[in-house]
Design a protein around this motif. Structure first.
Motif, PDB file in Angstrom:
ATOM      1  N   GLY A   1     132.318  33.225 -57.705  1.00  0.00           N
ATOM      2  CA  GLY A   1     132.779  32.807 -59.028  1.00  0.00           C
ATOM      3  C   GLY A   1     132.117  31.518 -59.473  1.00  0.00           C
ATOM      4  N   ASP A   2     132.923  30.483 -59.717  1.00  0.00           N
ATOM      5  CA  ASP A   2     132.413  29.205 -60.189  1.00  0.00           C
ATOM      6  C   ASP A   2     131.955  28.292 -59.057  1.00  0.00           C
TER       7      ASP A   2
ATOM      8  N   LEU B   1     126.408  14.588 -69.518  1.00  0.00           N
ATOM      9  CA  LEU B   1     126.540  13.453 -68.615  1.00  0.00           C
ATOM     10  C   LEU B   1     126.890  13.928 -67.207  1.00  0.00           C
ATOM     11  N   ALA B   2     127.773  14.906 -67.111  1.00  0.00           N
ATOM     12  CA  ALA B   2     128.122  15.458 -65.795  1.00  0.00           C
ATOM     13  C   ALA B   2     126.894  16.076 -65.140  1.00  0.00           C
ATOM     14  N   ASP B   3     126.087  16.808 -65.928  1.00  0.00           N
ATOM     15  CA  ASP B   3     124.849  17.390 -65.394  1.00  0.00           C
ATOM     16  C   ASP B   3     123.930  16.299 -64.846  1.00  0.00           C
ATOM     17  N   ALA B   4     123.793  15.214 -65.618  1.00  0.00           N
ATOM     18  CA  ALA B   4     122.911  14.119 -65.203  1.00  0.00           C
ATOM     19  C   ALA B   4     123.440  13.438 -63.942  1.00  0.00           C
ATOM     20  N   MET B   5     124.756  13.275 -63.845  1.00  0.00           N
ATOM     21  CA  MET B   5     125.345  12.646 -62.670  1.00  0.00           C
ATOM     22  C   MET B   5     125.161  13.501 -61.415  1.00  0.00           C
ATOM     23  N   VAL B   6     125.273  14.814 -61.583  1.00  0.00           N
ATOM     24  CA  VAL B   6     125.055  15.707 -60.444  1.00  0.00           C
ATOM     25  C   VAL B   6     123.600  15.617 -59.984  1.00  0.00           C
TER      26      VAL B   6
ATOM     27  N   SER C   1     137.203  17.951 -63.032  1.00  0.00           N
ATOM     28  CA  SER C   1     136.052  17.208 -62.522  1.00  0.00           C
ATOM     29  C   SER C   1     135.001  18.145 -61.949  1.00  0.00           C
ATOM     30  N   ARG C   2     133.783  17.706 -62.000  1.00  0.00           N
ATOM     31  CA  ARG C   2     132.653  18.402 -61.394  1.00  0.00           C
ATOM     32  C   ARG C   2     132.490  17.841 -59.993  1.00  0.00           C
ATOM     33  N   ARG C   3     132.417  18.706 -58.998  1.00  0.00           N
ATOM     34  CA  ARG C   3     132.366  18.235 -57.614  1.00  0.00           C
ATOM     35  C   ARG C   3     131.196  18.854 -56.863  1.00  0.00           C
ATOM     36  N   VAL C   4     130.538  18.005 -56.111  1.00  0.00           N
ATOM     37  CA  VAL C   4     129.433  18.443 -55.265  1.00  0.00           C
ATOM     38  C   VAL C   4     129.675  17.901 -53.863  1.00  0.00           C
ATOM     39  N   ASP C   5     129.726  18.785 -52.886  1.00  0.00           N
ATOM     40  CA  ASP C   5     129.944  18.392 -51.498  1.00  0.00           C
ATOM     41  C   ASP C   5     128.715  18.726 -50.664  1.00  0.00           C
TER      42      ASP C   5
ATOM     43  N   GLU D   1     128.964  23.287 -54.914  1.00  0.00           N
ATOM     44  CA  GLU D   1     129.243  22.714 -56.236  1.00  0.00           C
ATOM     45  C   GLU D   1     130.291  23.560 -56.942  1.00  0.00           C
ATOM     46  N   ARG D   2     131.226  22.886 -57.602  1.00  0.00           N
ATOM     47  CA  ARG D   2     132.295  23.596 -58.294  1.00  0.00           C
ATOM     48  C   ARG D   2     132.927  22.685 -59.336  1.00  0.00           C
ATOM     49  N   VAL D   3     133.753  23.270 -60.196  1.00  0.00           N
ATOM     50  CA  VAL D   3     134.565  22.509 -61.141  1.00  0.00           C
ATOM     51  C   VAL D   3     136.017  22.612 -60.700  1.00  0.00           C
ATOM     52  N   ALA D   4     136.638  21.475 -60.468  1.00  0.00           N
ATOM     53  CA  ALA D   4     138.038  21.444 -60.042  1.00  0.00           C
ATOM     54  C   ALA D   4     138.915  21.203 -61.275  1.00  0.00           C
ATOM     55  N   PRO D   5     139.903  22.036 -61.514  1.00  0.00           N
ATOM     56  CA  PRO D   5     140.752  21.867 -62.689  1.00  0.00           C
ATOM     57  C   PRO D   5     141.667  20.658 -62.567  1.00  0.00           C
TER      58      PRO D   5
END
Length: 217
Positions: free
Chosen positions: A131-132, A197-202, A164-168, A149-153
């Motif tokens: 999925g996401d 901005l989230a894309d750039a931060m990732v 939030s956008r999360r990358v582990d 990588e995922r989006v946490a609600p």
């Protein structure tokens, strides 16, 4: 390259000057927050108006205290936060560093044997992508790594007000198959975890992880 004969004792990354490292292994939350804020405000000009600085300092302390307490609750080792005293406090992103210790496998006789092979763990992590959730594998400073990588609600009931956008990054520790280094990045972007901005931060966090190096002391 020869395999290391002993596990690394630490790591280093090339952190930008506007990010601060918060060590979490020693000391209490209040002491840690006071030390960070005092150090930050020591660079503020002496003639700066106190009526403007005091509310700013109190808000900084409140948000830092909450971030440190949350990271300690997760048993993290270090917390990294962006902070700019020249403008607004920016705590819309964070990096939490921790480690995962894998239990030893149990043999047919009930005795504990060696920990699972890192490649086996990587396969298990990769199989969870759906999925996401985007999962991929590679290397970080020569060690097997899995990126997720995922989006946490948002979860208002748990004190999480924004999605939030999360990358582990899960990185196997050389010389110790039972340990994994974990770097968890989170950003809310400009209010939408999928915005530019989230894309750039990732992209920035991925670039930061290319500077990661193990250290032996």
């Amino acid at each position: 390259m020869a395999e290391p004969t002993s596990p690394p004792t630490g790591y280093r990354v090339l952190l930008p000057s506007d990010w601060i490292q918060v060590p979490l292994r020693h000391g209490d939350t209040e002491e840690t927050v006071r030390s960070i804020v005092s150090s930050a405000f020591a660079r503020v000009p002496a003639d700066a108006p106190r009526d403007k600085l005091t509310p700013f300092r109190l808000e900084l302390e409140r948000r830092l205290r909450a971030a440190v307490a949350e990271a300690r609750k997760a048993k993290a080792l270090e917390l990294y936060l962006p902070m700019r005293l020249s403008g607004d406090v920016n705590l819309g992103a964070s990096i939490i560093v921790s480690e995962a210790l894998l239990p030893a496998r149990t043999g047919s006789d009930g005795a504990a044997s060696q920990a699972a092979d890192p490649a086996e763990i990587a396969v298990q992590l990769l199989s969870r992508g759906a999925g996401d959730i985007d999962v991929s594998s590679g290397e970080v400073d020569g060690a097997l790594a899995v990126r997720r990588e995922r989006v946490a609600p948002a979860a208002a009931g748990q004190g999480v007000e924004s999605a939030s956008r999360r990358v582990d990054y899960f990185v196997s520790v050389p010389g110790d198959p039972g340990r994994w280094f974990v770097a968890a990045f989170s950003t809310i972007g400009a209010g939408d975890p999928r915005d530019d901005l989230a894309d750039a931060m990732v992209e920035w966090f991925d670039a930061l992880m290319t500077t990661f190096r193990w250290s032996w002391t």
